[in-house]
Structures are given as structure tokens and as C-alpha cells.
Design an enzyme around this catalytic site. Sequence first.
Site: not given
Length: 320
Positions: A205, A210, A214, A240
Amino acid sequence: MAGNAPGRVYLGMSDIAALLRQIPLFRELDEGDLAPLAQATHSVSFGTDETIVEIGEPGHALFLITEGTVRVVYPSRTGDYELARLGPGDFFGEMALLNDKPRSATVRAVDPVQALALEKDVFRKAVRDAPRLALHLLEALSLRMRGADAQISDLSEQTLHDPLTGLLNRRAFQERVAQEVDRTHRYGRTFSLILLDLDGFKGINDTLGHDVGDEVLRWVGRLLAEHTRASDSAFRIGGEEFAVLCTDTGRETARYAAERLVGILAEAHPPLDHPLEVTMSAGYATCPVNGSDFMEIYAVADRALLTAKENGRNRVEDPW
Ligand code: CMP
């Protein structure tokens, strides 16, 4: 009267009878049935956003819309939940009259609304006396029920699934594990819980953003869903963190399943432009040998997962 006092509009009896005839609910009634209804009906009007019927209040009239649109809503702490929109030819407010219970929902005008209000006792008598009216009413109510069933199914989908991965969410996880614990005690069954956590996800990340994070989570979700048995359930229970609930599964099979998932992930490559190695660590626990309720089983599996992290990641550790 429920909601705001409606603005009455004075219309002659023949005008009202003509309007009633245009409402599908009354379309097959003959003059003899229609005349007493017209006598007990008056025309009402409501301004934009005006509340016509308020949930919880007693019902005195059925409303037949001749112009404009209304929203049927279920008010909640987080705002109005819209159940339906109704327009000319539709009716509302029948439920409280049919079962003598308070109004089941709130109805508000979306734009200026003209309606006919039919008094409760006359409506109930008409339903008793005119089978064709009762039949149309049942048809309309069964259509509403289908709509409500579809809404309930959509809502339960939303409340139990994680929108990013499509896997079951933490709420579903707690419910399903509690159900399995119950089954274990009732029927002497065994189940196992595998907890999995992506290794170094924060780094992905932080360095790649992000959106890439994702994408990785979605991909992991797909892999878990593909590589678990139909009788197992895969969940995303945190950022996660993932879990797999394996029904009727003892310790050895659980260990094998966890190893397999960790191995599959380590060998596969996420569909990204960046060459990225993604691995997971896992711990598992079996009920009832490692614990007899949700908290115990979860704590044992989580402890094993932490040990897997401490022992170098990309691996599975046994309970205890
Ligand atoms: P009543 O309970 O008397 O007052 C609120 C009205 O909203 C109700 O009668 C129905 O006419 C209408 N209503 C309630 N739920 C729904 C729904 N799911 N779909 C359409 N109309 C509804």
C-alpha cells in the site's frame, strides 16, 4: 389523521366516481359497488415532501393516487430506507386498515400529490362485499411482497459480504463460526478455522498505492474463493486478514488445506503491471479439541498465525 392534515379538495360525487373508475384496484366494480365508495371518498392534496402517512400511527383511510409521486420509506437512525415509489393509479395505506395495526411505513409526497382518501370502514366493507376488489387487492399485495423479498435478499447480500472482494465479511464470519460451534456441541461434529494474513501488505500500500493494494486484495479473494471446497466458506475479516471455515474438518485436513492455500498464493502472481511477490501466513485451530467457543477457537488460530509471522512468514503453524 396520520401525518399532516391533508388539504381537502371538494369534488362532486360524479367526479369522484369517475376518478375511482380510473384506479386499477376498482376497475371491475359495477356502479352498485362504486357508488357507496364514491360517497365515502374525498379528494386531498399534499405539497412536496409532505408526510401523508406516518409509521406507527393508526390508519383511518386508504389513499389512491390520481396525480404525482410518493415515496414509501422505512425511517431508521441512519435515514430513510426507500421501500417503493408509487404514482398515479397506485394505492397505499391499505395495510393498517386490513389488519387494524399501526401504519407499517411512512409515505411522503415527492412532488405535489393529488389523491383520493377512502374511509376505513367503507373500504373494509367493500373488500368483504366485492370479491373482484379483494382479488385485485391480493394481486397488488403479492406483487409488493415479491418486491420486498427481492429487497431483503439484496440487503442481506450487502450486510454479509465484503464489497471489495465479494467474500463474506466479518459479521458473517462471527455468525457462521458461532453456528458451527453450536452444531459441534449439538451433534458432536468437528470443524476447523484457518486464519490467513497477507505478508507485508502495508509495504504494498505504501509503495505502490491503495489502488494496487485493493487489486491485490481482490485477487487474493478470488484465489481463496476458487480454492476452497463448496462446503467451506471464505471470509475477509479485516484489512488484509482472511479466514476459511472448514466444516466437518479435523486437524490434519485443516493443516493440509492451510498449506495448500499458502502454497497456491506464493506460486501465483497477481495480475498487475508490477512484478510483485505476494505471500500469506496462516494459523488454524480445530473445534472442539482446541477450544469450545468462538473466542477460544479464534484466539488459538490467531496465536498460531502470529507464530507463523514470527517464524519467517509464508508458512503455516499448528495450534498450541
Ligand atoms: P399502511 O401500513 O397502512 O401505511 C404505510 C403504507 O405503505 C402501507 O400501508 C402500504 O400501503 C405501503 N407499503 C408498506 N410497505 C411497502 C412496500 N414494501 N412496498 C410498497 N408499499 C408499501
